[in-house]
Design an enzyme around this catalytic site. Structure first.
Site, PDB file in Angstrom:
ATOM      1  N   ASN A  10       0.871  -1.181   0.000  1.00  0.00           N
ATOM      2  CA  ASN A  10       0.000   0.000   0.000  1.00  0.00           C
ATOM      3  C   ASN A  10       0.908   1.231   0.000  1.00  0.00           C
ATOM      4  O   ASN A  10       1.516   1.536   1.021  1.00  0.00           O
ATOM      5  CB  ASN A  10      -0.886  -0.026   1.249  1.00  0.00           C
ATOM      6  CG  ASN A  10      -1.689   1.251   1.430  1.00  0.00           C
ATOM      7  OD1 ASN A  10      -1.804   2.056   0.508  1.00  0.00           O
ATOM      8  ND2 ASN A  10      -2.241   1.442   2.624  1.00  0.00           N
ATOM      9  N   TRP A  11       0.990   1.881  -1.134  1.00  0.00           N
ATOM     10  CA  TRP A  11       1.888   3.048  -1.238  1.00  0.00           C
ATOM     11  C   TRP A  11       1.291   4.293  -0.591  1.00  0.00           C
ATOM     12  O   TRP A  11       1.946   5.317  -0.507  1.00  0.00           O
ATOM     13  CB  TRP A  11       2.211   3.322  -2.709  1.00  0.00           C
ATOM     14  CG  TRP A  11       3.268   2.408  -3.269  1.00  0.00           C
ATOM     15  CD1 TRP A  11       3.754   1.253  -2.708  1.00  0.00           C
ATOM     16  CD2 TRP A  11       3.988   2.578  -4.508  1.00  0.00           C
ATOM     17  NE1 TRP A  11       4.718   0.695  -3.515  1.00  0.00           N
ATOM     18  CE2 TRP A  11       4.881   1.483  -4.628  1.00  0.00           C
ATOM     19  CE3 TRP A  11       3.957   3.518  -5.525  1.00  0.00           C
ATOM     20  CZ2 TRP A  11       5.735   1.330  -5.728  1.00  0.00           C
ATOM     21  CZ3 TRP A  11       4.806   3.368  -6.617  1.00  0.00           C
ATOM     22  CH2 TRP A  11       5.689   2.290  -6.708  1.00  0.00           C
ATOM     23  N   LYS A  12       0.032   4.239  -0.201  1.00  0.00           N
ATOM     24  CA  LYS A  12      -0.640   5.413   0.380  1.00  0.00           C
ATOM     25  C   LYS A  12      -0.448   6.624  -0.548  1.00  0.00           C
ATOM     26  O   LYS A  12      -0.429   6.457  -1.761  1.00  0.00           O
ATOM     27  CB  LYS A  12      -0.116   5.688   1.794  1.00  0.00           C
ATOM     28  CG  LYS A  12      -0.085   4.426   2.656  1.00  0.00           C
ATOM     29  CD  LYS A  12       0.130   4.723   4.093  1.00  0.00           C
ATOM     30  CE  LYS A  12       0.334   3.419   4.854  1.00  0.00           C
ATOM     31  NZ  LYS A  12       0.137   3.560   6.257  1.00  0.00           N
ATOM     32  N   HIS A  94      -9.426   0.989   5.087  1.00  0.00           N
ATOM     33  CA  HIS A  94      -8.135   1.185   5.769  1.00  0.00           C
ATOM     34  C   HIS A  94      -8.365   2.143   6.944  1.00  0.00           C
ATOM     35  O   HIS A  94      -9.165   3.082   6.843  1.00  0.00           O
ATOM     36  CB  HIS A  94      -7.112   1.763   4.790  1.00  0.00           C
ATOM     37  CG  HIS A  94      -5.718   1.758   5.330  1.00  0.00           C
ATOM     38  ND1 HIS A  94      -5.284   2.670   6.256  1.00  0.00           N
ATOM     39  CD2 HIS A  94      -4.672   0.926   5.093  1.00  0.00           C
ATOM     40  CE1 HIS A  94      -4.013   2.407   6.570  1.00  0.00           C
ATOM     41  NE2 HIS A  94      -3.620   1.351   5.863  1.00  0.00           N
ATOM     42  N   GLU A  96      -6.771   4.542   8.013  1.00  0.00           N
ATOM     43  CA  GLU A  96      -6.546   5.966   7.701  1.00  0.00           C
ATOM     44  C   GLU A  96      -7.775   6.575   7.023  1.00  0.00           C
ATOM     45  O   GLU A  96      -8.081   7.746   7.214  1.00  0.00           O
ATOM     46  CB  GLU A  96      -5.277   6.109   6.840  1.00  0.00           C
ATOM     47  CG  GLU A  96      -4.028   5.869   7.689  1.00  0.00           C
ATOM     48  CD  GLU A  96      -2.811   5.410   6.916  1.00  0.00           C
ATOM     49  OE1 GLU A  96      -2.810   5.463   5.678  1.00  0.00           O
ATOM     50  OE2 GLU A  96      -1.846   4.973   7.585  1.00  0.00           O
ATOM     51  N   GLU A 167      -5.341  -5.268  10.678  1.00  0.00           N
ATOM     52  CA  GLU A 167      -4.318  -4.248  10.867  1.00  0.00           C
ATOM     53  C   GLU A 167      -4.584  -3.496  12.166  1.00  0.00           C
ATOM     54  O   GLU A 167      -5.412  -2.556  12.182  1.00  0.00           O
ATOM     55  CB  GLU A 167      -4.344  -3.245   9.713  1.00  0.00           C
ATOM     56  CG  GLU A 167      -4.061  -3.834   8.353  1.00  0.00           C
ATOM     57  CD  GLU A 167      -3.506  -2.771   7.415  1.00  0.00           C
ATOM     58  OE1 GLU A 167      -2.381  -2.953   6.954  1.00  0.00           O
ATOM     59  OE2 GLU A 167      -4.181  -1.774   7.173  1.00  0.00           O
ATOM     60  N   GLY A 173       2.450   2.023  10.635  1.00  0.00           N
ATOM     61  CA  GLY A 173       3.405   3.117  10.466  1.00  0.00           C
ATOM     62  C   GLY A 173       4.136   3.513  11.733  1.00  0.00           C
ATOM     63  O   GLY A 173       4.751   4.576  11.786  1.00  0.00           O
ATOM     64  N   SER A 207       3.401  -2.440  10.303  1.00  0.00           N
ATOM     65  CA  SER A 207       4.862  -2.438  10.463  1.00  0.00           C
ATOM     66  C   SER A 207       5.513  -3.774  10.111  1.00  0.00           C
ATOM     67  O   SER A 207       6.448  -4.206  10.787  1.00  0.00           O
ATOM     68  CB  SER A 207       5.240  -1.979  11.873  1.00  0.00           C
ATOM     69  OG  SER A 207       4.794  -0.651  12.092  1.00  0.00           O
ATOM     70  N   GLY A 228       2.795  -1.187   4.249  1.00  0.00           N
ATOM     71  CA  GLY A 228       2.868   0.219   3.866  1.00  0.00           C
ATOM     72  C   GLY A 228       4.308   0.611   3.557  1.00  0.00           C
ATOM     73  O   GLY A 228       4.821   0.364   2.466  1.00  0.00           O
ATOM     74  N   GLY A 229       4.980   1.171   4.555  1.00  0.00           N
ATOM     75  CA  GLY A 229       6.324   1.735   4.366  1.00  0.00           C
ATOM     76  C   GLY A 229       7.293   0.817   3.634  1.00  0.00           C
ATOM     77  O   GLY A 229       8.006   1.249   2.718  1.00  0.00           O
TER      78      GLY A 229
HETATM   79  C1  PEP Z   1      -0.693  -0.030   5.942  1.00  0.00           C
HETATM   80  O1  PEP Z   1      -0.652   1.096   5.480  1.00  0.00           O
HETATM   81  O2  PEP Z   1      -1.659  -0.751   5.689  1.00  0.00           O
HETATM   82  C2  PEP Z   1       0.420  -0.480   6.773  1.00  0.00           C
HETATM   83  C3  PEP Z   1       0.340  -1.649   7.338  1.00  0.00           C
HETATM   84  O3  PEP Z   1       1.487   0.385   6.904  1.00  0.00           O
HETATM   85  P1  PEP Z   1       2.898   0.031   7.573  1.00  0.00           P
HETATM   86  O4  PEP Z   1       3.376  -1.264   6.987  1.00  0.00           O
HETATM   87  O5  PEP Z   1       3.795   1.174   7.187  1.00  0.00           O
HETATM   88  O6  PEP Z   1       2.696  -0.082   9.038  1.00  0.00           O
END
Ligand code: PEP
Length: 249
Positions: A10-12, A94, A96, A167, A173, A207, A228-229
Protein backbone atom coordinates in the site's frame (compact mmCIF):
# COMPACT_ATOMS: atom_id res chain seq x y z
CA UNK A 1 -6.92 -25.91 2.72
CA UNK A 2 -3.93 -24.24 1.13
CA UNK A 3 -4.27 -20.60 0.16
CA UNK A 4 -1.77 -18.78 -2.07
CA UNK A 5 0.01 -16.13 -0.02
CA UNK A 6 -0.74 -12.55 -0.97
CA UNK A 7 1.93 -9.92 -0.40
CA UNK A 8 0.27 -6.56 -0.94
CA UNK A 9 1.94 -3.15 -0.89
CA UNK A 10 0.00 0.00 0.00
CA UNK A 11 1.89 3.05 -1.24
CA UNK A 12 -0.64 5.41 0.38
CA UNK A 13 -0.13 9.03 -0.84
CA UNK A 14 3.38 8.32 -2.11
CA UNK A 15 4.76 7.89 -5.61
CA UNK A 16 5.31 9.97 -8.72
CA UNK A 17 5.88 8.92 -12.34
CA UNK A 18 9.62 8.97 -11.66
CA UNK A 19 9.06 5.92 -9.41
CA UNK A 20 7.48 3.77 -12.15
CA UNK A 21 10.83 2.00 -12.69
CA UNK A 22 9.98 0.18 -9.45
CA UNK A 23 7.70 -2.23 -11.34
CA UNK A 24 10.24 -3.42 -13.94
CA UNK A 25 12.90 -3.67 -11.25
CA UNK A 26 10.71 -5.80 -8.99
CA UNK A 27 9.40 -7.91 -11.89
CA UNK A 28 13.00 -8.67 -12.84
CA UNK A 29 13.49 -10.31 -9.43
CA UNK A 30 10.42 -12.55 -9.34
CA UNK A 31 11.73 -15.65 -11.10
CA UNK A 32 11.34 -18.01 -8.13
CA UNK A 33 8.27 -16.32 -6.72
CA UNK A 34 5.24 -18.36 -5.67
CA UNK A 35 3.34 -15.79 -3.59
CA UNK A 36 0.89 -13.44 -5.30
CA UNK A 37 2.28 -9.90 -5.53
CA UNK A 38 0.12 -6.80 -5.44
CA UNK A 39 1.06 -3.12 -5.37
CA UNK A 40 -1.56 -0.45 -4.67
CA UNK A 41 -0.06 2.82 -5.90
CA UNK A 42 -1.90 6.15 -5.67
CA UNK A 43 -4.74 6.46 -8.22
CA UNK A 44 -2.63 8.95 -10.22
CA UNK A 45 -0.19 6.14 -11.07
CA UNK A 46 -2.59 3.23 -11.37
CA UNK A 47 -3.02 3.05 -15.16
CA UNK A 48 0.69 3.61 -15.80
CA UNK A 49 1.59 1.01 -13.17
CA UNK A 50 -0.82 -1.48 -14.74
CA UNK A 51 0.82 -0.90 -18.10
CA UNK A 52 4.27 -1.35 -16.59
CA UNK A 53 3.10 -4.69 -15.11
CA UNK A 54 1.41 -6.00 -18.26
CA UNK A 55 3.87 -8.84 -18.87
CA UNK A 56 4.77 -9.49 -15.27
CA UNK A 57 3.18 -11.37 -12.36
CA UNK A 58 2.68 -8.12 -10.41
CA UNK A 59 -0.97 -7.14 -9.85
CA UNK A 60 -2.00 -3.58 -9.17
CA UNK A 61 -4.85 -2.30 -7.06
CA UNK A 62 -6.57 0.81 -5.77
CA UNK A 63 -6.50 2.16 -2.22
CA UNK A 64 -10.20 3.05 -1.97
CA UNK A 65 -13.30 3.22 -4.14
CA UNK A 66 -16.72 4.85 -4.00
CA UNK A 67 -19.75 2.63 -3.40
CA UNK A 68 -21.46 3.96 -6.54
CA UNK A 69 -20.52 3.06 -10.08
CA UNK A 70 -20.57 6.68 -11.34
CA UNK A 71 -22.22 10.02 -10.60
CA UNK A 72 -21.85 13.37 -8.88
CA UNK A 73 -19.06 12.53 -6.42
CA UNK A 74 -16.29 15.03 -7.07
CA UNK A 75 -12.83 13.65 -6.39
CA UNK A 76 -13.94 10.06 -5.90
CA UNK A 77 -13.14 7.01 -8.00
CA UNK A 78 -15.42 4.04 -8.61
CA UNK A 79 -14.46 0.38 -8.53
CA UNK A 80 -15.38 0.17 -12.21
CA UNK A 81 -12.88 3.00 -12.94
CA UNK A 82 -10.19 1.16 -10.99
CA UNK A 83 -10.90 -2.03 -12.95
CA UNK A 84 -10.81 -0.01 -16.17
CA UNK A 85 -7.36 1.29 -15.16
CA UNK A 86 -6.08 -2.26 -14.71
CA UNK A 87 -6.70 -2.89 -11.00
CA UNK A 88 -7.58 -6.37 -9.81
CA UNK A 89 -7.89 -5.43 -6.11
CA UNK A 90 -8.94 -2.47 -4.00
CA UNK A 91 -8.21 -1.78 -0.33
CA UNK A 92 -11.38 -0.71 1.52
CA UNK A 93 -11.80 0.43 5.11
CA UNK A 94 -8.14 1.19 5.77
CA UNK A 95 -7.93 2.76 9.23
CA UNK A 96 -6.55 5.97 7.70
CA UNK A 97 -9.71 6.24 5.58
CA UNK A 98 -11.92 5.37 8.53
CA UNK A 99 -10.19 8.10 10.59
CA UNK A 100 -9.56 10.80 7.96
CA UNK A 101 -12.86 10.44 6.08
CA UNK A 102 -15.14 9.19 8.85
CA UNK A 103 -15.83 5.98 6.94
CA UNK A 104 -18.09 3.61 8.83
CA UNK A 105 -18.24 -0.16 8.49
CA UNK A 106 -21.54 0.28 6.64
CA UNK A 107 -19.70 2.43 4.07
CA UNK A 108 -16.92 -0.15 3.88
CA UNK A 109 -19.37 -2.96 3.23
CA UNK A 110 -20.96 -0.97 0.36
CA UNK A 111 -17.51 -0.31 -1.13
CA UNK A 112 -16.55 -4.00 -0.88
CA UNK A 113 -19.81 -4.95 -2.60
CA UNK A 114 -19.15 -2.39 -5.36
CA UNK A 115 -15.66 -3.83 -5.87
CA UNK A 116 -17.02 -7.37 -6.29
CA UNK A 117 -19.65 -6.10 -8.71
CA UNK A 118 -16.92 -4.40 -10.75
CA UNK A 119 -14.99 -7.68 -10.91
CA UNK A 120 -12.19 -6.76 -8.52
CA UNK A 121 -11.34 -8.15 -5.11
CA UNK A 122 -11.85 -6.02 -2.01
CA UNK A 123 -9.20 -6.14 0.73
CA UNK A 124 -11.36 -5.31 3.75
CA UNK A 125 -9.31 -3.79 6.59
CA UNK A 126 -10.20 -4.15 10.25
CA UNK A 127 -8.26 -3.47 13.42
CA UNK A 128 -8.47 -2.23 16.99
CA UNK A 129 -6.96 0.85 18.62
CA UNK A 130 -4.40 0.56 21.40
CA UNK A 131 -7.01 1.57 23.99
CA UNK A 132 -9.32 -1.22 22.82
CA UNK A 133 -6.47 -3.73 23.05
CA UNK A 134 -5.43 -2.51 26.50
CA UNK A 135 -9.04 -2.81 27.67
CA UNK A 136 -9.12 -6.44 26.52
CA UNK A 137 -11.71 -5.71 23.82
CA UNK A 138 -9.62 -6.33 20.71
CA UNK A 139 -11.15 -9.59 19.47
CA UNK A 140 -14.73 -8.53 20.23
CA UNK A 141 -14.25 -5.17 18.52
CA UNK A 142 -12.52 -6.59 15.42
CA UNK A 143 -15.09 -9.39 15.09
CA UNK A 144 -17.98 -6.92 15.18
CA UNK A 145 -16.20 -4.51 12.83
CA UNK A 146 -15.59 -7.33 10.37
CA UNK A 147 -19.16 -8.61 10.42
CA UNK A 148 -20.40 -5.07 9.74
CA UNK A 149 -17.84 -4.46 6.97
CA UNK A 150 -18.13 -7.67 4.99
CA UNK A 151 -20.89 -8.09 2.38
CA UNK A 152 -22.28 -11.38 3.65
CA UNK A 153 -24.04 -12.86 0.63
CA UNK A 154 -21.19 -11.85 -1.70
CA UNK A 155 -18.76 -13.51 0.71
CA UNK A 156 -20.77 -16.73 0.52
CA UNK A 157 -20.79 -16.57 -3.28
CA UNK A 158 -17.19 -15.44 -3.77
CA UNK A 159 -15.15 -16.45 -0.70
CA UNK A 160 -11.89 -16.61 -2.68
CA UNK A 161 -12.37 -13.10 -4.06
CA UNK A 162 -12.73 -11.48 -0.65
CA UNK A 163 -9.54 -10.68 1.28
CA UNK A 164 -9.45 -9.52 4.90
CA UNK A 165 -6.57 -7.54 6.38
CA UNK A 166 -6.18 -7.47 10.15
CA UNK A 167 -4.32 -4.25 10.87
CA UNK A 168 -4.10 -3.11 14.49
CA UNK A 169 -4.39 0.68 14.19
CA UNK A 170 -1.57 1.22 16.69
CA UNK A 171 0.83 -0.89 14.62
CA UNK A 172 0.40 0.99 11.33
CA UNK A 173 3.40 3.12 10.47
CA UNK A 174 4.66 3.07 14.06
CA UNK A 175 7.33 0.36 13.94
CA UNK A 176 5.35 -1.60 16.56
CA UNK A 177 3.92 -4.96 15.52
CA UNK A 178 1.42 -7.11 17.33
CA UNK A 179 3.02 -10.11 19.04
CA UNK A 180 2.90 -13.42 17.17
CA UNK A 181 0.57 -14.75 19.85
CA UNK A 182 -1.84 -11.82 19.43
CA UNK A 183 -1.76 -12.11 15.63
CA UNK A 184 -2.40 -15.86 15.83
CA UNK A 185 -5.30 -15.34 18.25
CA UNK A 186 -6.91 -12.63 16.09
CA UNK A 187 -6.50 -14.50 12.81
CA UNK A 188 -7.99 -17.66 14.32
CA UNK A 189 -10.88 -15.57 15.66
CA UNK A 190 -11.48 -14.03 12.22
CA UNK A 191 -11.24 -17.42 10.47
CA UNK A 192 -13.83 -18.72 12.94
CA UNK A 193 -16.26 -16.00 11.82
CA UNK A 194 -16.01 -17.00 8.15
CA UNK A 195 -18.08 -19.77 6.55
CA UNK A 196 -16.41 -23.16 7.25
CA UNK A 197 -13.80 -23.98 4.59
CA UNK A 198 -13.94 -20.48 3.04
CA UNK A 199 -10.88 -19.82 0.89
CA UNK A 200 -10.88 -16.16 1.96
CA UNK A 201 -7.37 -15.00 2.74
CA UNK A 202 -6.54 -13.13 5.95
CA UNK A 203 -3.53 -10.78 5.75
CA UNK A 204 -1.70 -9.16 8.66
CA UNK A 205 -0.69 -5.51 8.38
CA UNK A 206 1.13 -3.17 10.74
CA UNK A 207 4.86 -2.44 10.46
CA UNK A 208 5.70 -5.64 8.57
CA UNK A 209 9.38 -5.37 7.66
CA UNK A 210 12.01 -7.69 6.17
CA UNK A 211 13.23 -8.66 9.66
CA UNK A 212 9.84 -9.65 11.14
CA UNK A 213 8.03 -10.96 8.05
CA UNK A 214 9.11 -14.60 8.25
CA UNK A 215 7.90 -14.98 11.84
CA UNK A 216 4.51 -13.43 11.07
CA UNK A 217 3.95 -15.25 7.76
CA UNK A 218 4.76 -18.61 9.39
CA UNK A 219 1.63 -18.38 11.57
CA UNK A 220 -1.13 -20.83 10.58
CA UNK A 221 -3.96 -18.46 9.71
CA UNK A 222 -1.78 -15.73 8.19
CA UNK A 223 -2.18 -15.83 4.41
CA UNK A 224 0.00 -12.86 3.56
CA UNK A 225 0.68 -9.27 4.53
CA UNK A 226 -0.49 -5.74 3.77
CA UNK A 227 2.59 -3.56 3.83
CA UNK A 228 2.87 0.22 3.87
CA UNK A 229 6.32 1.73 4.37
CA UNK A 230 8.32 -1.37 3.44
CA UNK A 231 6.52 -1.68 0.09
CA UNK A 232 8.06 1.52 -1.25
CA UNK A 233 11.51 0.04 -1.88
CA UNK A 234 12.11 -2.93 -4.17
CA UNK A 235 14.80 -4.30 -1.85
CA UNK A 236 12.51 -4.48 1.20
CA UNK A 237 9.39 -5.87 -0.51
CA UNK A 238 11.61 -8.43 -2.26
CA UNK A 239 12.92 -9.61 1.13
CA UNK A 240 9.34 -9.93 2.43
CA UNK A 241 8.42 -11.91 -0.70
CA UNK A 242 11.42 -14.16 -0.08
CA UNK A 243 10.09 -14.78 3.43
CA UNK A 244 6.64 -15.61 2.00
CA UNK A 245 8.11 -17.98 -0.57
CA UNK A 246 9.87 -20.04 2.07
CA UNK A 247 6.65 -20.76 4.01
CA UNK A 248 5.59 -24.40 3.72
CA UNK A 249 1.83 -23.60 3.46
C1 PEP B 1 -0.69 -0.03 5.94
O1 PEP B 1 -0.65 1.10 5.48
O2 PEP B 1 -1.66 -0.75 5.69
C2 PEP B 1 0.42 -0.48 6.77
C3 PEP B 1 0.34 -1.65 7.34
O3 PEP B 1 1.49 0.38 6.90
P1 PEP B 1 2.90 0.03 7.57
O4 PEP B 1 3.38 -1.26 6.99
O5 PEP B 1 3.79 1.17 7.19
O6 PEP B 1 2.70 -0.08 9.04
Amino acid sequence: MSRVMLIAGNWKMNGLRAQLDFFAELAGQLDDNSAEVLICPPTSLLAAAAMACENSPINVGGQDCHANISGAHTGDVSAQMLADSGASYVIVGHSERRADHNETSVDVRAKAKAALEAGISPIICVGETLDQRKAGNATTFVGEQLLQSIPESELLNNPARVVIAYEPVWAIGTGMTASRADIAEMHAHIRGLLPPGASTRILYGGSVKPDNAAGILALDDVDGALIGGASLAVSSIKKILDAANTQPK
